[in-house]
Design a protein around this motif. Sequence first.
Motif, PDB file in Angstrom:
ATOM      1  N   ILE A   1      55.246  -2.666  75.510  1.00 38.93           N
ATOM      2  CA  ILE A   1      56.244  -3.325  74.665  1.00 38.93           C
ATOM      3  C   ILE A   1      57.028  -4.337  75.502  1.00 38.93           C
ATOM      4  O   ILE A   1      57.412  -4.047  76.637  1.00 38.93           O
ATOM      5  CB  ILE A   1      57.198  -2.300  74.033  1.00 38.93           C
ATOM      6  CG1 ILE A   1      56.396  -1.295  73.191  1.00 38.93           C
ATOM      7  CG2 ILE A   1      58.259  -2.991  73.185  1.00 38.93           C
ATOM      8  CD1 ILE A   1      57.223  -0.187  72.623  1.00 38.93           C
ATOM      9  N   THR A   2      57.256  -5.496  74.929  1.00 36.34           N
ATOM     10  CA  THR A   2      57.991  -6.581  75.598  1.00 36.34           C
ATOM     11  C   THR A   2      59.242  -6.918  74.805  1.00 36.34           C
ATOM     12  O   THR A   2      59.211  -6.956  73.565  1.00 36.34           O
ATOM     13  CB  THR A   2      57.113  -7.836  75.718  1.00 36.34           C
ATOM     14  OG1 THR A   2      55.940  -7.507  76.474  1.00 36.34           O
ATOM     15  CG2 THR A   2      57.851  -8.960  76.413  1.00 36.34           C
TER      16      THR A   2
ATOM     17  N   THR B   1      66.123 -13.079  70.768  1.00 35.95           N
ATOM     18  CA  THR B   1      65.831 -13.735  69.496  1.00 35.95           C
ATOM     19  C   THR B   1      66.784 -14.903  69.290  1.00 35.95           C
ATOM     20  O   THR B   1      66.375 -16.043  69.062  1.00 35.95           O
ATOM     21  CB  THR B   1      65.989 -12.748  68.325  1.00 35.95           C
ATOM     22  OG1 THR B   1      65.329 -11.531  68.642  1.00 35.95           O
ATOM     23  CG2 THR B   1      65.414 -13.340  67.049  1.00 35.95           C
TER      24      THR B   1
ATOM     25  N   THR C   1      64.206  -9.065  70.264  1.00 35.36           N
ATOM     26  CA  THR C   1      63.000  -8.746  69.500  1.00 35.36           C
ATOM     27  C   THR C   1      62.026  -8.021  70.419  1.00 35.36           C
ATOM     28  O   THR C   1      61.753  -8.477  71.538  1.00 35.36           O
ATOM     29  CB  THR C   1      62.338 -10.015  68.938  1.00 35.36           C
ATOM     30  OG1 THR C   1      63.233 -10.633  68.006  1.00 35.36           O
ATOM     31  CG2 THR C   1      61.035  -9.679  68.230  1.00 35.36           C
TER      32      THR C   1
ATOM     33  N   THR D   1      58.157  -6.673  70.878  1.00 34.94           N
ATOM     34  CA  THR D   1      56.806  -6.971  70.376  1.00 34.94           C
ATOM     35  C   THR D   1      55.773  -6.144  71.135  1.00 34.94           C
ATOM     36  O   THR D   1      55.968  -5.786  72.305  1.00 34.94           O
ATOM     37  CB  THR D   1      56.480  -8.467  70.540  1.00 34.94           C
ATOM     38  OG1 THR D   1      56.603  -8.824  71.912  1.00 34.94           O
ATOM     39  CG2 THR D   1      57.410  -9.330  69.703  1.00 34.94           C
TER      40      THR D   1
ATOM     41  N   THR E   1      51.201  -5.702  71.000  1.00 36.77           N
ATOM     42  CA  THR E   1      49.953  -6.187  70.404  1.00 36.77           C
ATOM     43  C   THR E   1      49.589  -5.359  69.183  1.00 36.77           C
ATOM     44  O   THR E   1      49.614  -4.118  69.219  1.00 36.77           O
ATOM     45  CB  THR E   1      48.810  -6.134  71.427  1.00 36.77           C
ATOM     46  OG1 THR E   1      49.194  -6.917  72.571  1.00 36.77           O
ATOM     47  CG2 THR E   1      47.538  -6.694  70.840  1.00 36.77           C
TER      48      THR E   1
ATOM     49  N   THR F   1      53.853  -4.576  64.207  1.00 38.47           N
ATOM     50  CA  THR F   1      54.906  -5.412  63.626  1.00 38.47           C
ATOM     51  C   THR F   1      56.111  -5.403  64.564  1.00 38.47           C
ATOM     52  O   THR F   1      56.546  -4.347  65.027  1.00 38.47           O
ATOM     53  CB  THR F   1      55.322  -4.879  62.247  1.00 38.47           C
ATOM     54  OG1 THR F   1      54.188  -4.865  61.379  1.00 38.47           O
ATOM     55  CG2 THR F   1      56.416  -5.752  61.636  1.00 38.47           C
ATOM     56  N   SER F   2      56.650  -6.576  64.856  1.00 40.61           N
ATOM     57  CA  SER F   2      57.780  -6.671  65.774  1.00 40.61           C
ATOM     58  C   SER F   2      59.049  -6.112  65.130  1.00 40.61           C
ATOM     59  O   SER F   2      59.138  -5.975  63.909  1.00 40.61           O
ATOM     60  CB  SER F   2      58.006  -8.124  66.189  1.00 40.61           C
ATOM     61  OG  SER F   2      58.317  -8.917  65.060  1.00 40.61           O
TER      62      SER F   2
ATOM     63  N   THR G   1      63.485  -6.368  65.352  1.00 45.34           N
ATOM     64  CA  THR G   1      64.643  -7.113  65.851  1.00 45.34           C
ATOM     65  C   THR G   1      65.861  -6.202  65.868  1.00 45.34           C
ATOM     66  O   THR G   1      66.121  -5.480  64.897  1.00 45.34           O
ATOM     67  CB  THR G   1      64.912  -8.351  64.982  1.00 45.34           C
ATOM     68  OG1 THR G   1      63.769  -9.209  65.021  1.00 45.34           O
ATOM     69  CG2 THR G   1      66.136  -9.108  65.486  1.00 45.34           C
TER      70      THR G   1
END
Length: 278
Positions: free
Chosen positions: A16-17, A21, A59, A61, A63, A66-67, A69
């Motif tokens: 996870i990164t 935003t 945010t 994200t 791979t 769904t991201s 926020t």
Amino acid sequence: MQDAQGNTVTSSSASITLAITTPGAATLTCTNSAVTASSGVATFAGCKIDKAPADYTLTATATDLTSATSSTFTVASAAASTIAIQAGGTTQSAAVRAAVSTLPSVIVKDAGGNPKPGVSVSFVVASGGGSVTGGSATTDANGIATVTSWTLGDMAGANTLTATSGTLTGSPLTFSATGTVGDASKLAFTVQPGGGASQVAWNLQPEVTLQDAGGNTVPSSASITLTITTPAGATLACTSNPAAADNGVATFAGCKINTAATGYTLTATSGALTKVSS
């Protein structure tokens, strides 16, 4: 990580990164730029943002996921750390008794380089005389404090102004300005006429100087004329009258009066400027 129903997926070890935003000008740094989930949970450490004060969202994200926020949070600036000249720091010049054109101002920042509002700064005239208005200033939302005006002193030459704010790195700061000779605004008897017998040249011959408002000699070759002010009826004679000033100073010679009396005064005139001797 969660499934469609919001349950934690404990079997996930996705990477996870995090990224900022809003707003986009700041930089986010964490101990690790990406974190691998453990039992479906990724815990970040050492995260910080370099721009403050501001409100941010992050945010997350991964791979094929769904991201998400974050809610909005506020990053405040740290304690004031440094003070530096913002404007008016290069040597300026202005006529004596006149205000400089570029107002001295400083900027205060925290240790992260963020502007720090609400910091008290004291501006004080250090040399050259003159005056400052708005000398007790407070930094604005951009960390800047500015004086209202800085007026130079009477004498031509160096003027300095200092800005101080507690023990901040860089304090005190020094602003420099050079006072220049202004326009001629008055005449002065720099040598008063001396007495003597009638029809005999005085021992002390008058010297008249063109000066600016601060009393500085104004380099000029203007013509200066002497006349008797009191008493009436006497006649003044000089070797040369009017006399041309040399670098702002007119030196008369051979001046004498044709009658004997006490209480003589002379008037020096150059254009609209006049001065009566004492």
